[in-house]
Design a protein around this motif. Structure first.
Motif, PDB file in Angstrom:
ATOM      1  N   ILE A 169      37.431 -11.322  12.484  1.00  0.00           N
ATOM      2  CA  ILE A 169      36.046 -11.236  12.945  1.00  0.00           C
ATOM      3  C   ILE A 169      35.950 -12.034  14.240  1.00  0.00           C
ATOM      4  O   ILE A 169      36.342 -13.203  14.282  1.00  0.00           O
ATOM      5  CB  ILE A 169      35.059 -11.810  11.915  1.00  0.00           C
ATOM      6  CG1 ILE A 169      35.081 -10.973  10.628  1.00  0.00           C
ATOM      7  CG2 ILE A 169      33.638 -11.849  12.473  1.00  0.00           C
ATOM      8  CD1 ILE A 169      34.220 -11.547   9.510  1.00  0.00           C
ATOM      9  N   ASP A 226      36.419  -6.748  13.399  1.00  0.00           N
ATOM     10  CA  ASP A 226      34.977  -6.589  13.589  1.00  0.00           C
ATOM     11  C   ASP A 226      34.556  -7.414  14.800  1.00  0.00           C
ATOM     12  O   ASP A 226      34.683  -8.638  14.791  1.00  0.00           O
ATOM     13  CB  ASP A 226      34.212  -7.053  12.341  1.00  0.00           C
ATOM     14  CG  ASP A 226      34.299  -6.033  11.209  1.00  0.00           C
ATOM     15  OD1 ASP A 226      33.890  -4.877  11.436  1.00  0.00           O
ATOM     16  OD2 ASP A 226      34.780  -6.389  10.118  1.00  0.00           O
ATOM     17  N   LEU A 252      31.592  -8.722  16.700  1.00  0.00           N
ATOM     18  CA  LEU A 252      30.157  -8.952  16.595  1.00  0.00           C
ATOM     19  C   LEU A 252      29.544  -9.042  17.999  1.00  0.00           C
ATOM     20  O   LEU A 252      30.244  -9.266  18.977  1.00  0.00           O
ATOM     21  CB  LEU A 252      29.878 -10.250  15.829  1.00  0.00           C
ATOM     22  CG  LEU A 252      30.580 -10.414  14.484  1.00  0.00           C
ATOM     23  CD1 LEU A 252      30.207 -11.753  13.861  1.00  0.00           C
ATOM     24  CD2 LEU A 252      30.235  -9.269  13.543  1.00  0.00           C
ATOM     25  N   GLU A 302      26.315 -14.253   8.064  1.00  0.00           N
ATOM     26  CA  GLU A 302      25.957 -12.962   7.466  1.00  0.00           C
ATOM     27  C   GLU A 302      27.124 -11.987   7.507  1.00  0.00           C
ATOM     28  O   GLU A 302      27.329 -11.201   6.571  1.00  0.00           O
ATOM     29  CB  GLU A 302      24.746 -12.383   8.181  1.00  0.00           C
ATOM     30  CG  GLU A 302      24.238 -11.071   7.606  1.00  0.00           C
ATOM     31  CD  GLU A 302      23.683 -11.170   6.201  1.00  0.00           C
ATOM     32  OE1 GLU A 302      23.370 -10.108   5.612  1.00  0.00           O
ATOM     33  OE2 GLU A 302      23.560 -12.289   5.670  1.00  0.00           O
ATOM     34  N   SER A 303      27.929 -12.031   8.575  1.00  0.00           N
ATOM     35  CA  SER A 303      29.098 -11.145   8.643  1.00  0.00           C
ATOM     36  C   SER A 303      30.126 -11.518   7.576  1.00  0.00           C
ATOM     37  O   SER A 303      30.770 -10.632   6.992  1.00  0.00           O
ATOM     38  CB  SER A 303      29.726 -11.200  10.036  1.00  0.00           C
ATOM     39  OG  SER A 303      30.304 -12.464  10.302  1.00  0.00           O
ATOM     40  N   ARG A 317      28.704 -10.258   4.200  1.00  0.00           N
ATOM     41  CA  ARG A 317      28.826  -8.808   4.093  1.00  0.00           C
ATOM     42  C   ARG A 317      30.277  -8.379   3.899  1.00  0.00           C
ATOM     43  O   ARG A 317      30.562  -7.445   3.147  1.00  0.00           O
ATOM     44  CB  ARG A 317      28.223  -8.135   5.331  1.00  0.00           C
ATOM     45  CG  ARG A 317      26.697  -8.208   5.363  1.00  0.00           C
ATOM     46  CD  ARG A 317      26.119  -7.646   6.659  1.00  0.00           C
ATOM     47  NE  ARG A 317      24.674  -7.766   6.662  1.00  0.00           N
ATOM     48  CZ  ARG A 317      23.829  -6.731   6.621  1.00  0.00           C
ATOM     49  NH1 ARG A 317      24.307  -5.506   6.549  1.00  0.00           N
ATOM     50  NH2 ARG A 317      22.527  -6.937   6.637  1.00  0.00           N
ATOM     51  N   THR A 318      31.189  -9.040   4.594  1.00  0.00           N
ATOM     52  CA  THR A 318      32.612  -8.731   4.412  1.00  0.00           C
ATOM     53  C   THR A 318      33.031  -8.999   2.972  1.00  0.00           C
ATOM     54  O   THR A 318      33.704  -8.173   2.340  1.00  0.00           O
ATOM     55  CB  THR A 318      33.465  -9.579   5.375  1.00  0.00           C
ATOM     56  OG1 THR A 318      33.135  -9.246   6.732  1.00  0.00           O
ATOM     57  CG2 THR A 318      34.950  -9.331   5.147  1.00  0.00           C
ATOM     58  N   ILE A 360      28.868  -4.179   8.276  1.00  0.00           N
ATOM     59  CA  ILE A 360      28.598  -5.190   9.290  1.00  0.00           C
ATOM     60  C   ILE A 360      27.839  -4.574  10.468  1.00  0.00           C
ATOM     61  O   ILE A 360      27.007  -5.232  11.086  1.00  0.00           O
ATOM     62  CB  ILE A 360      29.907  -5.848   9.765  1.00  0.00           C
ATOM     63  CG1 ILE A 360      30.440  -6.781   8.660  1.00  0.00           C
ATOM     64  CG2 ILE A 360      29.691  -6.648  11.046  1.00  0.00           C
ATOM     65  CD1 ILE A 360      31.672  -7.556   9.025  1.00  0.00           C
ATOM     66  N   SER A 361      28.082  -3.309  10.735  1.00  0.00           N
ATOM     67  CA  SER A 361      27.372  -2.662  11.844  1.00  0.00           C
ATOM     68  C   SER A 361      25.866  -2.650  11.605  1.00  0.00           C
ATOM     69  O   SER A 361      25.082  -2.625  12.561  1.00  0.00           O
ATOM     70  CB  SER A 361      27.878  -1.230  12.034  1.00  0.00           C
ATOM     71  OG  SER A 361      27.603  -0.430  10.891  1.00  0.00           O
ATOM     72  N   LEU A 386      24.135  -5.003  10.802  1.00  0.00           N
ATOM     73  CA  LEU A 386      23.586  -6.240  11.371  1.00  0.00           C
ATOM     74  C   LEU A 386      22.890  -5.992  12.701  1.00  0.00           C
ATOM     75  O   LEU A 386      21.958  -6.706  13.070  1.00  0.00           O
ATOM     76  CB  LEU A 386      24.712  -7.253  11.616  1.00  0.00           C
ATOM     77  CG  LEU A 386      25.098  -8.215  10.496  1.00  0.00           C
ATOM     78  CD1 LEU A 386      26.340  -8.990  10.894  1.00  0.00           C
ATOM     79  CD2 LEU A 386      23.968  -9.161  10.198  1.00  0.00           C
TER      80      LEU A 386
END
Length: 328
Positions: free
Chosen positions: A130, A148, A150, A306-307, A310-311, A317-318, A320
């Protein structure tokens, strides 16, 4: 924020403990005890004082000056230690990806070091990465594991609306063609105009020799200069001068990653911008004092936390970054 179970293990090294603590607080979990130090030989020593067997491990490390290489090595060793300790999954959370500017072979015999870092993370045992606001999105293609990337854009939009006086009469400015896509996306989000600065760069260095306004009219407007990172401040200084010469009312510099080398503190205080706004992907506590509060901080701890949640829970995650998504 939703509560998480006990199977998340969040570790950190010496790069940014403040951010790790803030993320852990948002998640409602303690940081996993981990001691990272050096032997007398200057080799890195890592000791994890809690079992990570069959756990979902997240290692938050954001390499930054002047110890980028040490921080990267700490991350690799922590990943390897968790791998050999039978962790179920290991996610490297790297808000500021190191060596990101070395992402292509732009001259003879130039290394693609961003790809090398990707290989090192995978070989060390990372299952997932991430990161945030990559210098170039193609860096994701250097990995054979999920990545991912962000975005700080929603937080930047919120900052502009709350803190930039007269933002409706603002214009979003990219200091080079490479950042045009990022700047136009932010301009579209805010329904503002876009401007582009053309820069001539010395082929043998990162320093810019000359800048000129190529696209857009900034006269009488608040210019918001957008870039993914600032190191020496040289580019921002030249860009701000060009904007003022072309009649900009005020200039703000909005940057994702504030590398801000220690040798440039005096120059940063004298930057011709009203505010330098950076995220806390790199610890800025000492630099804020050194620049007489000229720096404003956008907190990314809520997005990172939050990522991670969610993971861990197998959620998107998208989502978000969809309009009206609330996680802060």
């Amino acid at each position: 924020m939703h509560q998480t179970g006990n199977s998340i293990k969040l570790l950190t090294g010496n790069s940014h403990p403040r951010l790790a603590e803030a993320v852990a607080s948002r998640l409602g979990i303690p940081l996993t005890p981990c001691h990272v130090s050096k032997f007398l030989s200057l080799e890195t020593s890592v000791q994890i004082h809690s079992s990570v067997r069959d756990e979902d491990v997240f290692i938050l490390q954001s390499p930054s000056p002047p110890d980028i290489n040490d921080h990267l090595m700490e991350l690799l060793i922590m990943i390897s230690a968790c791998k050999t300790a039978s962790s179920k999954r290991i996610t490297a959370v790297i808000p500021c990806y190191p060596y990101a500017r070395q992402d292509k072979k732009d001259k003879s015999r130039a290394p693609i070091t961003a790809k090398l870092v990707a290989n090192l993370l995978a070989v060390a045992g990372a299952d997932h990465v991430i990161t945030m606001d990559l210098h170039a999105s193609q860096i994701q293609g250097f990995f054979d594991i999920p990545v991912d990337n962000l975005f700080s854009e929603p937080s930047m939009v919120q900052y502009i609306k709350q803190e930039v006086e007269g933002w409706r009469n603002a214009i979003i400015v990219s200091p080079d063609a490479g950042g045009a896509k990022r700047a136009t996306a932010l301009a579209d989000h805010l329904n503002l105009d876009f401007a582009l600065i053309n820069r001539k760069q010395d082929n043998d260095s990162y320093f810019v020799e000359k800048m000129e306004l190529l696209v857009g009219n900034v006269r009488g407007k608040v210019a918001i200069l957008l870039d993914d990172m600032i190191d020496t401040g040289h580019t921002v200084r030249l860009a701000a001068d060009v904007l003022r010469e072309n009649g900009a009312k005020e200039v703000y510099a909005l940057i994702s990653h504030g590398l801000l080398s220690d040798t440039t503190m005096e120059n940063l205080r004298d930057l011709p911008v009203k505010k330098l706004i950076v995220t806390n992907s790199i610890d800025q506590t000492d630099r804020i004092k050194a620049t007489n509060d000229k720096i404003d901080i956008i907190d990314i701890a809520p997005v990172i936390a939050e990522s991670i949640r969610r993971t861990h829970n197998g959620e998107s995650i998208s989502a978000l970054f969809r309009p009206n998504e609330l996680f802060i």
